[in-house]
Design an enzyme around this catalytic site. Structure first.
Site, PDB file in Angstrom:
ATOM      1  N   HIS A  69      11.539  18.395  31.400  1.00  0.00           N
ATOM      2  CA  HIS A  69      11.291  17.897  32.965  1.00  0.00           C
ATOM      3  C   HIS A  69      10.144  18.437  33.216  1.00  0.00           C
ATOM      4  CE1 HIS A  69      12.192  16.612  36.718  1.00  0.00           C
ATOM      5  NE2 HIS A  69      13.354  16.034  36.303  1.00  0.00           N
ATOM      6  N   HIS A  93      22.767  20.632  37.770  1.00  0.00           N
ATOM      7  CA  HIS A  93      22.400  19.369  38.243  1.00  0.00           C
ATOM      8  C   HIS A  93      23.750  18.496  38.576  1.00  0.00           C
ATOM      9  CE1 HIS A  93      18.655  16.392  39.021  1.00  0.00           C
ATOM     10  NE2 HIS A  93      19.518  16.584  40.138  1.00  0.00           N
ATOM     11  N   ASP A 112      19.190  14.615  27.577  1.00  0.00           N
ATOM     12  CA  ASP A 112      19.868  13.708  28.366  1.00  0.00           C
ATOM     13  C   ASP A 112      19.541  12.313  28.657  1.00  0.00           C
ATOM     14  OD1 ASP A 112      17.513  14.421  29.813  1.00  0.00           O
ATOM     15  OD2 ASP A 112      18.413  14.649  31.762  1.00  0.00           O
ATOM     16  N   ASN A 113      18.142  12.188  28.779  1.00  0.00           N
ATOM     17  CA  ASN A 113      17.814  10.550  28.606  1.00  0.00           C
ATOM     18  C   ASN A 113      16.466  10.577  28.138  1.00  0.00           C
ATOM     19  OD1 ASN A 113      17.935  11.839  32.107  1.00  0.00           O
ATOM     20  ND2 ASN A 113      15.965  11.565  31.105  1.00  0.00           N
ATOM     21  N   SER A 143      16.857  19.987  39.006  1.00  0.00           N
ATOM     22  CA  SER A 143      15.522  19.666  38.385  1.00  0.00           C
ATOM     23  C   SER A 143      14.616  20.792  38.611  1.00  0.00           C
ATOM     24  CB  SER A 143      15.099  18.584  38.432  1.00  0.00           C
ATOM     25  OG  SER A 143      16.090  17.519  38.022  1.00  0.00           O
ATOM     26  N   CYS A 188      19.145  12.132  35.074  1.00  0.00           N
ATOM     27  CA  CYS A 188      20.112  13.400  34.939  1.00  0.00           C
ATOM     28  C   CYS A 188      21.083  13.840  35.440  1.00  0.00           C
ATOM     29  CB  CYS A 188      18.846  14.475  35.864  1.00  0.00           C
ATOM     30  SG  CYS A 188      17.057  14.659  35.333  1.00  0.00           S
ATOM     31  N   ARG A 221      24.660  13.997  32.826  1.00  0.00           N
ATOM     32  CA  ARG A 221      25.095  15.486  32.828  1.00  0.00           C
ATOM     33  C   ARG A 221      26.976  15.357  32.965  1.00  0.00           C
ATOM     34  NH1 ARG A 221      20.900  19.009  31.842  1.00  0.00           N
ATOM     35  NH2 ARG A 221      19.178  17.606  31.986  1.00  0.00           N
ATOM     36  N   LYS A 279      19.857  24.261  33.099  1.00  0.00           N
ATOM     37  CA  LYS A 279      20.027  23.242  34.205  1.00  0.00           C
ATOM     38  C   LYS A 279      21.606  22.765  34.247  1.00  0.00           C
ATOM     39  CE  LYS A 279      18.279  18.632  35.744  1.00  0.00           C
ATOM     40  NZ  LYS A 279      17.109  17.570  35.203  1.00  0.00           N
ATOM     41  N   LYS A 326      12.462   6.841  30.702  1.00  0.00           N
ATOM     42  CA  LYS A 326      13.436   7.340  31.921  1.00  0.00           C
ATOM     43  C   LYS A 326      13.438   6.007  33.050  1.00  0.00           C
ATOM     44  CE  LYS A 326      14.157  11.332  34.913  1.00  0.00           C
ATOM     45  NZ  LYS A 326      13.770  12.721  35.286  1.00  0.00           N
ATOM     46  N   ASP A 372      15.903  18.248  28.588  1.00  0.00           N
ATOM     47  CA  ASP A 372      15.799  17.349  29.591  1.00  0.00           C
ATOM     48  C   ASP A 372      14.652  16.473  29.677  1.00  0.00           C
ATOM     49  OD1 ASP A 372      15.897  16.300  32.217  1.00  0.00           O
ATOM     50  OD2 ASP A 372      16.084  18.157  33.318  1.00  0.00           O
ATOM     51  N   ASP A 373      14.900  14.954  29.464  1.00  0.00           N
ATOM     52  CA  ASP A 373      13.751  13.907  29.524  1.00  0.00           C
ATOM     53  C   ASP A 373      13.038  14.057  28.178  1.00  0.00           C
ATOM     54  OD1 ASP A 373      14.633  13.530  31.864  1.00  0.00           O
ATOM     55  OD2 ASP A 373      13.001  14.354  32.845  1.00  0.00           O
TER      56      ASP A 373
END
Length: 445
Positions: A227, A120, A279-280, A143, A65, A69, A118, A300, A25-26
């Site tokens: 994250h 989301h 994810d990004n 998150s 996010c 996903r 996660k 992001k 995540d991130d």
């Protein structure tokens, strides 16, 4: 031709490959050793790349996010499946369980399925993983800087921490960073001890692999970190030269190593496709808690490369060639149709945007399946940019930018003025694709 690119055991009884996707995540493009990090040590991911393939031009389908996903699990650009924006606790909406996910497809083929980490994609009961094709769910529903849905189902033996009670959980009060831990569709801990999450996710993942070693399985490990707020366990805290952010990434690397080691020990590595990606892009933070997207521009929330181009590594021992590098355009939306091809799964009747990238994963000389129609960069409902081959056109708030990414990976030189015909053609691609998406009324309305 098809036989030349099929995995050697494809189609044989009992040979359907296991699928493992690890989604951080991130995490920034540069935050892996083989992608250029000098301060963060990622020996397990580096070894995974040495045993498999590294993609240099791999994209998430969104710079945030929830949409990223939704795209991964459905093979479609986020607006097409109704998740163009980040979802928040205690608000209506989520990924419709009428959409087919990778888990739905594989469960129909007899796979055991688990989502760990996660989610989301909606925290109401009808949107949770157990309603989206997953037999098992263990993780947080959004998150880690968010709060709790006060109407969520609570386990009879829930563990309350930090002075919380059932009454305080039921209050409609925002408590940022105090998030619930779910098992299946119930909260089992509130708030969760975040410094233990990576370790606990790993334990759950290993248990699932061991429990299902005799049958095909799909394991989706959606890590909470990096994250913000950042948390590392005591075993990793203070160990990295890159501070707390580095500690977090090195613990994630350890987790990947545990999964790969378990697959090896159980004799499953030669029948398991493992994919690692983010994810990004990373947060743009000045306090050291954000990652690095260098040499890319942006972070992001941005449709510059740094917001959506992510590190991706895939391994399938004995099938994916070791030490390979692919520089063709590919994306998370391509995993669904690729997995369908490898497992004999049935794709949904509805339109999806992903393409089968097995020829790229297999190391065959083949261009990107997005080369002709382009790959689109969405921010919420808007297609802000399109990449076709080396060229990328970005259009935001009336500003037109054109970059040749082969010559200018950092998007430092806008050459739109020098290529008016190319700008016109690619701008039309953006307009036409947005119109096509809006015509997909089954999902839009």
């Amino acid at each position: 031709m098809l036989g030349a690119i099929l995995p050697p055991l494809y189609g044989q009884k009992g040979s359907r490959p296991n699928i493992v996707i690890v989604f951080t995540d991130d995490q920034g493009y540069q935050d892996v050793g083989v992608f250029g990090s000098s301060l963060i040590k990622t020996p397990n991911l580096d070894t995974m790349a040495g045993n498999g393939i590294k993609f240099t031009d791999f994209y998430s389908a969104s710079p945030v996010c929830s949409p990223s996903r939704a795209a991964l699990l459905t093979g479609a650009y986020p607006p097409r499946v109704g998740v163009p924006k980040v979802l928040w606790p205690n608000l209506e909406g989520g990924l419709s369980n009428q959409e087919m996910t990778i888990a739905d497809m594989l469960k129909a083929k007899g796979y055991a399925t688990a989502c760990i980490g996660k989610w989301h994609l909606g925290d109401e009961a009808q949107y949770l993983p157990t309603q989206q094709g997953f037999d098992e769910y263990y993780g947080i529903p959004f998150s880690n800087d968010m709060s709790v849905n006060p109407s969520a189902k609570v386990s009879g033996d829930i563990v309350f921490r930090e002075g919380m009670t059932l009454d305080s959980l039921r209050e409609k009060k925002w408590r940022g960073g105090k998030v619930p831990l779910f098992r299946q569709d119930e909260i089992i801990e509130y708030p969760v001890d975040q410094k233990t999450l990576t370790q606990r996710y790993t334990k759950e993942a290993l248990g699932f692999i061991k429990e299902n070693k005799e049958k095909p399985f799909f394991l989706y490990v959606a890590q909470t970190m990096p994250h913000i707020p950042l948390y590392a366990s005591e075993a990793f805290k203070g160990k990295s030269e890159r501070g707390l952010y580095g500690d977090v990434i090195e613990e994630l690397d350890w987790s990947v190593g545990q999964i790969l080691e378990t697959l090896d020990k159980l004799g499953l590595a030669e029948n398991t496709l493992v994919v690692f990606a983010s994810d990004n892009g990373p947060w743009d933070l000045k306090n050291g808690h954000g990652g690095s997207a260098l040499p890319l521009r942006g972070h992001k929330f941005s449709t510059y490369e740094g917001g959506m181009r992510v590190p991706m590594i895939a391994q399938w021992k004995g099938t994916i060639p070791a030490g390979a590098v692919c520089s063709e355009v590919a994306s998370t939306i391509d995993l669904f149709p690729t997995i369908a091809f490898l497992t004999g799964g049935d794709l949904p009747e509805e339109i999806i945007d992903g393409k089968n990238i097995w020829p790229l994963l297999a190391g065959k000389k083949k261009s990107s399946p997005h080369k002709r129609k382009g790959f689109y960069y969405f921010f919420e409902e808007t297609a802000e940019a399109v990449r076709q081959g080396d060229w990328k056109l970005r259009r935001r708030e009336g500003k037109i930018e054109l970059y040749n990414l082969a010559d200018d990976i950092s998007e430092a030189h806008n050459v739109a003025a020098s290529h008016p015909k190319l700008v016109k053609r690619m701008a039309k691609m953006l307009d036409d694709f947005e119109a096509e998406l809006k015509a997909d009324n089954k999902r839009y309305q």
